[in-house]
Design a protein around this motif. Structure first.
Motif, PDB file in Angstrom:
ATOM      1  N   UNK A   1       0.850  -1.184   0.000  1.00 39.80           N
ATOM      2  CA  UNK A   1       0.000   0.000   0.000  1.00 39.80           C
ATOM      3  C   UNK A   1       0.885   1.233   0.000  1.00 39.80           C
ATOM      4  N   UNK A   2       0.688   2.106  -0.985  1.00 37.74           N
ATOM      5  CA  UNK A   2       1.413   3.370  -1.080  1.00 37.74           C
ATOM      6  C   UNK A   2       0.458   4.505  -0.742  1.00 37.74           C
ATOM      7  N   UNK A   3       0.793   5.293   0.234  1.00 34.88           N
ATOM      8  CA  UNK A   3       0.064   6.538   0.477  1.00 34.88           C
ATOM      9  C   UNK A   3       0.696   7.576  -0.440  1.00 34.88           C
ATOM     10  N   UNK A   4      -0.051   7.969  -1.478  1.00 41.01           N
ATOM     11  CA  UNK A   4       0.572   8.681  -2.583  1.00 41.01           C
ATOM     12  C   UNK A   4       0.172  10.133  -2.721  1.00 41.01           C
ATOM     13  N   UNK A   5       0.300  10.604  -3.971  1.00 40.93           N
ATOM     14  CA  UNK A   5       0.012  11.997  -4.292  1.00 40.93           C
ATOM     15  C   UNK A   5       1.229  12.771  -4.741  1.00 40.93           C
ATOM     16  N   UNK A   6       2.403  12.149  -4.721  1.00 45.50           N
ATOM     17  CA  UNK A   6       3.627  12.819  -5.141  1.00 45.50           C
ATOM     18  C   UNK A   6       4.184  12.155  -6.402  1.00 45.50           C
ATOM     19  N   UNK A   7       5.116  12.846  -7.032  1.00 52.61           N
ATOM     20  CA  UNK A   7       5.793  12.275  -8.200  1.00 52.61           C
ATOM     21  C   UNK A   7       6.486  10.977  -7.836  1.00 52.61           C
TER      22      UNK A   7
ATOM     23  N   UNK B   1      -7.159   3.780  -4.785  1.00 58.91           N
ATOM     24  CA  UNK B   1      -8.312   4.107  -3.950  1.00 58.91           C
ATOM     25  C   UNK B   1      -8.223   5.586  -3.604  1.00 58.91           C
ATOM     26  N   UNK B   2      -9.381   6.223  -3.420  1.00 57.13           N
ATOM     27  CA  UNK B   2      -9.432   7.661  -3.165  1.00 57.13           C
ATOM     28  C   UNK B   2     -10.218   7.915  -1.886  1.00 57.13           C
ATOM     29  N   UNK B   3      -9.672   8.774  -1.022  1.00 52.52           N
ATOM     30  CA  UNK B   3     -10.365   9.152   0.197  1.00 52.52           C
ATOM     31  C   UNK B   3      -9.628   8.697   1.440  1.00 52.52           C
ATOM     32  N   UNK B   4     -10.058   9.229   2.580  1.00 52.37           N
ATOM     33  CA  UNK B   4      -9.405   8.893   3.839  1.00 52.37           C
ATOM     34  C   UNK B   4      -9.779   7.513   4.350  1.00 52.37           C
ATOM     35  N   UNK B   5      -9.088   7.100   5.408  1.00 52.08           N
ATOM     36  CA  UNK B   5      -9.325   5.782   6.005  1.00 52.08           C
ATOM     37  C   UNK B   5     -10.129   5.874   7.296  1.00 52.08           C
ATOM     38  N   UNK B   6     -10.250   7.075   7.847  1.00 46.25           N
ATOM     39  CA  UNK B   6     -10.920   7.197   9.130  1.00 46.25           C
ATOM     40  C   UNK B   6      -9.970   7.135  10.301  1.00 46.25           C
ATOM     41  N   UNK B   7      -8.811   7.781  10.148  1.00 46.87           N
ATOM     42  CA  UNK B   7      -7.859   7.844  11.246  1.00 46.87           C
ATOM     43  C   UNK B   7      -7.040   6.576  11.409  1.00 46.87           C
ATOM     44  N   UNK B   8      -6.355   6.485  12.540  1.00 45.15           N
ATOM     45  CA  UNK B   8      -5.454   5.370  12.810  1.00 45.15           C
ATOM     46  C   UNK B   8      -6.194   4.040  12.793  1.00 45.15           C
ATOM     47  N   UNK B   9      -7.327   3.970  13.495  1.00 40.84           N
ATOM     48  CA  UNK B   9      -8.066   2.708  13.579  1.00 40.84           C
ATOM     49  C   UNK B   9      -8.553   2.259  12.205  1.00 40.84           C
ATOM     50  N   UNK B  10      -9.027   3.198  11.397  1.00 38.83           N
ATOM     51  CA  UNK B  10      -9.512   2.851  10.068  1.00 38.83           C
ATOM     52  C   UNK B  10      -8.406   2.334   9.172  1.00 38.83           C
ATOM     53  N   UNK B  11      -7.245   2.979   9.207  1.00 37.11           N
ATOM     54  CA  UNK B  11      -6.126   2.537   8.379  1.00 37.11           C
ATOM     55  C   UNK B  11      -5.598   1.190   8.865  1.00 37.11           C
ATOM     56  N   UNK B  12      -5.479   1.013  10.168  1.00 37.92           N
ATOM     57  CA  UNK B  12      -5.017  -0.276  10.694  1.00 37.92           C
ATOM     58  C   UNK B  12      -5.960  -1.398  10.279  1.00 37.92           C
ATOM     59  N   UNK B  13      -7.264  -1.128  10.331  1.00 36.51           N
ATOM     60  CA  UNK B  13      -8.226  -2.128   9.905  1.00 36.51           C
ATOM     61  C   UNK B  13      -8.115  -2.451   8.424  1.00 36.51           C
ATOM     62  N   UNK B  14      -7.858  -1.422   7.607  1.00 37.38           N
ATOM     63  CA  UNK B  14      -7.705  -1.638   6.163  1.00 37.38           C
ATOM     64  C   UNK B  14      -6.459  -2.473   5.884  1.00 37.38           C
ATOM     65  N   UNK B  15      -5.383  -2.205   6.591  1.00 37.47           N
ATOM     66  CA  UNK B  15      -4.151  -2.975   6.406  1.00 37.47           C
ATOM     67  C   UNK B  15      -4.386  -4.454   6.697  1.00 37.47           C
ATOM     68  N   UNK B  16      -5.129  -4.736   7.764  1.00 39.55           N
ATOM     69  CA  UNK B  16      -5.409  -6.133   8.107  1.00 39.55           C
ATOM     70  C   UNK B  16      -6.370  -6.767   7.101  1.00 39.55           C
ATOM     71  N   UNK B  17      -7.456  -6.047   6.787  1.00 42.10           N
ATOM     72  CA  UNK B  17      -8.489  -6.612   5.925  1.00 42.10           C
ATOM     73  C   UNK B  17      -7.968  -6.922   4.530  1.00 42.10           C
ATOM     74  N   UNK B  18      -7.027  -6.121   4.047  1.00 43.54           N
ATOM     75  CA  UNK B  18      -6.501  -6.299   2.686  1.00 43.54           C
ATOM     76  C   UNK B  18      -5.138  -6.980   2.675  1.00 43.54           C
ATOM     77  N   UNK B  19      -4.778  -7.558   3.826  1.00 40.87           N
ATOM     78  CA  UNK B  19      -3.540  -8.332   3.938  1.00 40.87           C
ATOM     79  C   UNK B  19      -2.344  -7.598   3.331  1.00 40.87           C
TER      80      UNK B  19
END
Length: 257
Positions: free
Chosen positions: A6-12, A48-66
């Motif tokens: 997973x890349x948190x992007x937006x830069x060159x 994907x576009x949009x936020x994760x919902x803070x720390x808990x949301x991002x941590x959950x996404x990392x687990x759910x998408x392995x």
């Protein structure tokens, strides 16, 4: 299951990293964009576009998408996102790296400041016609400068409140040295205000200011969360990933189906 980056992007640099990884067989790469720009550049791999919902949301996404590895390649001034990413990676137990291009070396007539508010306090002492090249957010800091004329360049229209004497230029770079010299001369700019975003893409405005002997107010970039060290380029991240991603056909013990 393929390894998943997973890349948190937006830069060159994030786009370059996605291109390099998407070309590798058996590797899944997803780039997450904040969605602040309506027409982002093309990105290889999944997006994907949009936020994760803070720390808990991002941590959950990392687990759910392995997710096998997280790379924070956001803008050097995306301070909150970087802090949330570091904590989410720790909570989810996912290896994490930060990709940050180095900042610019200070020049003789540069005035480093810690914030846009400090820049706004300094500007009236340096000139009255300002090229404000800090992006579309945070311009509220300059809204009270009624005796100063600003030229603001941004990809998207900036959000009010804005300085009362303000001309908006909607444009997307990169810009050449001749472009920047023409802008500074046409608008009779006598001060440049920018952020220390680093990199070559936005450096021509600094060269143009130097050529015209203009003072440059530079907002210093925020520091990284404690314990983090930035990797300066895509090659450094690829080297780091080589030690994190299992060989093709293998998987880490806690990532196997």
């Amino acid at each position: 299951m393929p390894a998943h980056v997973l890349i948190l992007g937006g830069t060159t640099e994030s786009r370059r990293l996605a291109t390099a990884l998407a070309a590798r067989p058996g590797l899944r790469v997803t780039t997450s964009l904040a969605g602040r720009v309506s027409r982002p550049g093309a990105v290889d791999g999944e997006v994907r576009v949009g936020g994760f919902g803070g720390v808990a949301g991002l941590a959950g996404w990392l687990r759910a998408h392995r997710v096998t590895a997280l790379v924070d390649a956001t803008h050097p001034f995306a301070e909150r996102i970087t802090a949330n990413a570091a904590e989410a990676a720790r909570v989810a137990g996912v290896p994490h790296a930060v990709l940050r291009r180095p900042g610019w070396d200070l020049d003789d007539d540069w005035h480093p400041v810690a914030s846009l508010e400090e820049a706004a306090r300094l500007v009236p002492r340096l000139g009255r016609r300002v090229f404000l090249s800090t992006g579309r957010l945070g311009l509220t800091a300059f809204a009270g400068l009624t005796a100063t004329r600003f030229v603001v360049r941004s990809v998207e229209p900036p959000e009010p409140p804005l300085p009362p004497h303000c001309e908006i230029l909607l444009a997307r770079g990169p810009f050449s040295l001749s472009d920047e010299l023409d802008l500074l001369r046409t608008h009779r700019i006598d001060v440049l205000v920018t952020k220390d975003s680093g990199g070559a893409a936005t450096a021509p405005k600094l060269a143009a200011a130097r050529s015209l002997s203009l003072p440059v107010v530079v907002v210093r970039r925020p520091g990284l969360p404690s314990g983090l060290r930035a990797l300066p380029d895509v090659e450094g991240v690829l080297d780091w990933l080589a030690g994190v991603i299992p060989p093709e056909g293998a998987c880490a013990a806690d990532r196997c189906p």
